[in-house]
Each structure stands twice: as structure tokens, then as C-alpha cells.
Design an enzyme around this catalytic site. Structure first.
Site, PDB file in Angstrom:
ATOM      1  N   CYS A  82      10.021   6.958  -5.193  1.00  0.00           N
ATOM      2  CA  CYS A  82      10.614   5.633  -5.440  1.00  0.00           C
ATOM      3  C   CYS A  82      10.763   5.310  -6.919  1.00  0.00           C
ATOM      4  O   CYS A  82      11.810   4.855  -7.374  1.00  0.00           O
ATOM      5  CB  CYS A  82       9.776   4.551  -4.755  1.00  0.00           C
ATOM      6  SG  CYS A  82       7.993   4.729  -5.015  1.00  0.00           S
ATOM      7  N   HIS A 111       9.664  -2.564  -7.322  1.00  0.00           N
ATOM      8  CA  HIS A 111       9.054  -1.875  -8.469  1.00  0.00           C
ATOM      9  C   HIS A 111       9.773  -2.291  -9.749  1.00  0.00           C
ATOM     10  O   HIS A 111      11.006  -2.322  -9.790  1.00  0.00           O
ATOM     11  CB  HIS A 111       9.227  -0.360  -8.344  1.00  0.00           C
ATOM     12  CG  HIS A 111       8.307   0.302  -7.360  1.00  0.00           C
ATOM     13  ND1 HIS A 111       7.339  -0.359  -6.659  1.00  0.00           N
ATOM     14  CD2 HIS A 111       8.224   1.610  -6.986  1.00  0.00           C
ATOM     15  CE1 HIS A 111       6.691   0.509  -5.883  1.00  0.00           C
ATOM     16  NE2 HIS A 111       7.207   1.704  -6.057  1.00  0.00           N
TER      17      HIS A 111
END
Lengths: 358, 358
Positions: free
Chosen positions: B128, B252
Site C-alpha cells: 500500500c 495513508h
């Protein structure tokens, strides 16, 4: 005979910690005076078990004060600190107002205590995010020189004051208990009380602390750049920062990348940090030992870990630096400066007033 | 005639988003099969309003499957992906197990879609934290070249799975509602379910994601280094990462510093990012516009802002990169790969099995 110590901003988040640090200090204190704005004047706080009524700060407040600790915002320092100096006090200012003034030493005692000698009545305490980085980097700078710093911060909300703590807890309550979508949380303080827009901090990371400057860096980021150069007395150290607020109440963390002038073996870097006053080495990946914000809270030291070579740059080192932003980042560094002034017999009226009365 | 698509790990945090992405996808899907471990088999989920019962994953599960999306941990992919390939399926694997395998293309469609052509049955979806950085950096690499990357991450707990989300919410409830000191909160999952010690994430920042490797970097950090080189097909790009978990549920954020090969004017960098597929420029300091995790959640794009020159390095640029780690960081990137395989007529049985059956 001890000192009379005034705390300007005694009712704030840092003020509360200043009182605590002063209670635990070796400084001989005869009397404290708690000063504040109109809003908080009249409140009753304590000092070593005695009640102390908070007074309104005025130009006449500093008569008889030997040491005045200021932490009530830059405009309060700008307005009143020269009157404190004129009244014969030595000022330790925790705001950014005087930090770049050439007549004002900017002090992290472990790094540049010697610069106290030339004070002219006001000493500035650096920004919280700068102070802890200085404690981690000075032992390295001393042995191998410091060429460059790139830092990304993970800063706690208490750095923005008691209102920011309150706002964060309220948002988390709404998100966790009431199930409000973090995006829809109301915000009135963060990222910067003085700016136009406000954003939620719960479940967020805000890449803005203080307002923006003309070069698209924030003031907080430029503080880290300018203050590092002044404290380390080297305008050639390259420093670029990205300052970020995260949903942590207290304890600033920093991901710091540096390049040294000479190659610094990691084992020796760790030893230098472990031996440096005010620094604590917490670095053992095999035991998952590294600094953590929740563990740093309540401590005066700066915790350093995750120290490792850059994968490509021979003189590049990464590290993780954590400290209690209200203590080493503010209240403790200020009281520690007062202790050093005392030890060096520098708590004395200034002969010539170099700061403008407003 | 559409495809039969299997989702291995359908009941997890990423699995749930894979179902959603597949429902919204342009991919012609005739049938879905939801696979899981013993613990979740028998549960009933839905696909476009139809009930689908979750089946136990076995070596025989993949008969008739055209595309198998794996997101149930590295050991599940290691054990079953070759059987899926043997049965004639194309595997898109969202775990780290096959990412460095030379027979496996590692794909961010906006960056290296062309590498799908040489697949041998398994395509890997990058980590990710790598994916969103690739989307931000590829437009810059294309025009000015990429010499070096230093990244510090601010990663959400959902990257560690549904249990980590549950643990975080529980800790925040205890800290905010019950007043438990964050230091005393119990932890059983984070920072890494597979490691020995566990630490609270509420009001904390944990400089450990995944376990440590021999060089004192974590696996998460080394993934960013190795995957960047593989995706950009350039072993000379220098990448060092510090990966940090913060108390954010999803989204994130990354503080990325790069050095380009040629000097890149900031206005042109912003334009290149704004024009790059999958990237959204959010960058206006005068209006306090910059990417935020809470705003990125639910979106497939990668948001980029705070783009500015380093204060000292002529070829140095800082930026702030945010994306939904469950979507672009996992489920969407996987389904997007499946769409590209379809468009390129690459959904077909592999003639020679190059992956070991275990």
C-alpha cells in the site's frame, strides 16, 4: 534568599507544566507570581501546596520579580517582556517572538548553555520540535559535523494549547462513541488557531502547523530551519522540515534524516547519544525497543532510536526522536534555562534596556 | 460471456473493499466465488445484491475460475496461488509473497501496465505505501528522472487488518471515555501481529510496521525500497524509508523528499502531477488546501500537495502524498489490474506452470 519567579500564562497547557517543573526545580524560589490575561485572572492555583491567585498581566506586574517565564503567546511577550526587563527581571520567553532577535540567546542548555553569558534581559526557549531534535543531533554534530537535516514531524496537539487538546478529545468522542464520520467532525482550532480554515484532527494527519509563509513552508517548518542554525551557530547547516500534526495528545515524534560531514559509524553514534546529557538511547530492534510518544510523556529527556545508516548515502543516518513537547519542548527547557542562569550568576537586572517598550 | 472471479480473503478488511470495487468495476463478471480460511467459511456475504456463501479455500477451489484475487496473507498465497494458476486462473496477489519473484510482474497500472504482458499466471499488487508513492513520483520521473527518495510514512491501522481497526477503536474508547492512561492500554495486534511485543496505538506513533530485518530497517521499509526499484525498472533509484503507524483508521499519508536528475520547476511538477492519471493535485497553501487522510477515504485517486523546493538542494523537492490504503493501496489497485488484464486480453490459462505447488 531565593528568587521571586513570575509565570506569564500560568493557566495554559505549558503554564501548568512550568508550575510543576518549578516545584521540582533546584532553583531557590521564595515566591511565585502567576500572571494571565483578563479571562483567567482571579483563578486560584497552587505552588508547593500554597494557594496562589492569578493576577492580570500589566506593565507594572514585574516589580520585585527576578525571573519571568513567559508562555502566553507572542503578542503578550512582545508587549510585556521589555517591561519585565526594565523592572529588573530576567525573562525566559517560550514564544517565537524574540527567537531570531540578535540580542536574544536561543538556548537548549545541553547544546549552547554558554550563549546565556551574553544575554541582555531576554532569553528565548526554542520551538518544541526544534529542541528535541537539537538534543539528538548535538552529540553527532560535535563528533562528525552536521551537513544536512531533513525532518518529518509527528506532533501532538498539546503543542497548540489546552483548547486543541479539548477539541481533539471531543472529536474522538464523537467519532468513536457516536460514530460520526471523521470528515464531518467540526473543528475550530486546528491546524492553527490564527488561520482561516479549521480541519478535524481525529483519524487525520494535518500537514500544517502554524500558518504558511511566502515560500510555501509553514512558520513551524521555518522555525526548525532557522532555530537549528542559530542554536548550533552555523548558518551552513541545511535544514528542511515537514511539520505534521497527528491525533496524539502529548509527545512529539520526529523522523530525522541527517548527513554528517565525516562518516559516522552507527555503533559510535549510538554511544555518543547514550552519553549525551538529556538524551536517552532506546534502540534495540531485536527486542522491539524504540522511542514511543506514550512512554516519553512525563519525562524531561529526549528519547532516540531506530538509528541506522541510509541504504545509499555513506554519510546518511536515519533516526526516530521523541520527547514530551510540554516538558523538554517548553516548560522544562524554560525552567532548565532559569536553573542555568542561577548557576552562572546571570539572574541580575540588565543595565541597558535594548528591547522596545510598546 | 463474463468471468468467474474468486476473492481469497473475502471476509477481511481488504476483501470487503475488493467486493465493492468489483461490484463497481467495468470488468464483465458472471460469477464470484468468495474463499476464506476455516474460521470464516460458511458466512454469507453479497455481490450486487445476491447472497454468496463463503467457501473454504482448498487446492481444488479454483476449477472454472478465470481471475483469482488473493488477499489472505502471504502463506495463503504461497500455498494456493500456484493451484489457481494450474487450474487456469490468472492470480492477482495482494500479499508480499511473490512481489520480488522475477516471474511475477509487480504492477501499479498508471506506472507500468506494460509489464503485465509478460505475466506467467501471477501478478503482484505492491505494498500500500509503495503504490501511492509511485503514482505521485512517476509523472516526475518521466520528465526529470528520479535520483533519490527519502520517505516517512503516516500509516493507518486498517493496513494491519480488521483486528487492528477493532483494537484501535477499543483503545481509544478506553482512553477517551474511561480515562485510561494511553501507556497502560492493552495491545495484542499492533505494531505487527507476528511479532513478540505489542504496543498501544491510541495517542501514539509506532515506528515499526511489520517485523525488523537484519539491517535494522523493517520489512515494510524494505518493501518500499525494493518495490520502487522493481516497478520503476531502475535499480539505481535510491530509496530509504521510515514507516510509522499512527492512530488513523484509513488513509495513508507520506512525507516524501525526492531528488530529481534534472532540475524540475515546481510549477511544472504540479502540472505534471495534475495531468497524471490516478493523481489529484491538492496544493494551494493560500487557501490551506493540501491532502488529508479523512478526505482521501473512499476515493481511488492519490492526492498530492505541499509540493515545494528543498531550501538548499537545487534538485530537491518535498511533497505530501495521501491515498486510501484499502482502495488504491490494495483492493482498487488489484481490481484495476484485473481490468487491465481484460483490456489487454491477458486473462487466459498459462501454458507452463513456473510456480511451485506446495
Amino acid at each position: 534568599m531565593g528568587y521571586t519567579v513570575a509565570i506569564v500564562g500560568a493557566t495554559g497547557a505549558v503554564g501548568a507544566q512550568m508550575i510543576k517543573m518549578l516545584e521540582e526545580s533546584s532553583l531557590p524560589v521564595d515566591k511565585v507570581r502567576y500572571l494571565s490575561s483578563t479571562r483567567s485572572a482571579g483563578k486560584v492555583l497552587s505552588f508547593k501546596g500554597q494557594e496562589v491567585t492569578v493576577e492580570l498581566t500589566t506593565e507594572e506586574s514585574f516589580s520585585g520579580v527576578d525571573i519571568a517565564l513567559f508562555s502566553a503567546g507572542g503578542s503578550t511577550s512582545a508587549k510585556f517582556a521589555p517591561y519585565a526587563v526594565k523592572a529588573g527581571a530576567v525573562v525566559v520567553d517560550n514564544t517565537s517572538f524574540y527567537r531570531q532577535n540578535p540580542n536574544v540567546p536561543l538556548i537548549v542548555p545541553e547544546v549552547n548553555e554558554h550563549a546565556l553569558e551574553k544575554h541582555k534581559g531576554i532569553i528565548a526557549c526554542p520551538n518544541c520540535s526544534t529542541i528535541q531534535m537539537m538534543v539528538a543531533l548535538e552529540p553527532i554534530r560535535q563528533k562528525w559535523g552536521l551537513e544536512r537535516v531533513i525532518v518529518s514531524t509527528y506532533q501532538a496537539v498539546s503543542g497548540a494549547g489546552a483548547n486543541a487538546i479539548h477539541e481533539t478529545l471531543g472529536q474522538l468522542h464523537e467519532a468513536v462513541v457516536d460514530g460520526v464520520n471523521p470528515k464531518d467532525l467540526r473543528a475550530e482550532i486546528l491546524p492553527s488557531g490564527g488561520d482561516k480554515k479549521h480541519y478535524p484532527i481525529a483519524f487525520n494527519a494535518l500537514a500544517q502547523i502554524d500558518v504558511f509563509t511566502d515560500n510555501d513552508y509553514t512558520y513551524e517548518e521555518m522555525k526548525m530551519t532557522k532555530e537549528t542554525k542559530k542554536i548550533m551557530e552555523d548558518d551552513n547547516i541545511k535544514v528542511s522540515a515537514t511539520c505534521v500534526r497527528i491525533p496524539v495528545l502529548s509527545g512529539h515524534s520526529e523522523s530525522v534524516y541527517i548527513e554528517t560531514k565525516a562518516v559516522a559509524p552507527i555503533a559510535e553514534v549510538k554511544e555518543a547519544i547514550a552519553n549525551f546529557p538529556g538524551a536517552v538511547l532506546e534502540d534495540d530492534p531485536s527486542q522491539q525497543i524504540y522511542p514511543q510518544a506514550v512512554n516519553a510523556v512525563g519525562h524531561r529527556e529526549t528519547f532516540v532510536g531506530r538509528i541506522r545508516k541510509d541504504l545509499d548515502a555513506e554519510k546518511g543516518i536515519h533516526m526516530w526522536v521523541v520527547a514530551d513537547n510540554l516538558l523538554k519542548g517548553a516548560a522544562w527547557n524554560s525552567v532548565q534555562i532559569a536553573e542555568k542562569l542561577h548557576e552562572r550568576h546571570l539572574v541580575r537586572p540588565t543595565e541597558e534596556l535594548v528591547f522596545e517598550l510598546k
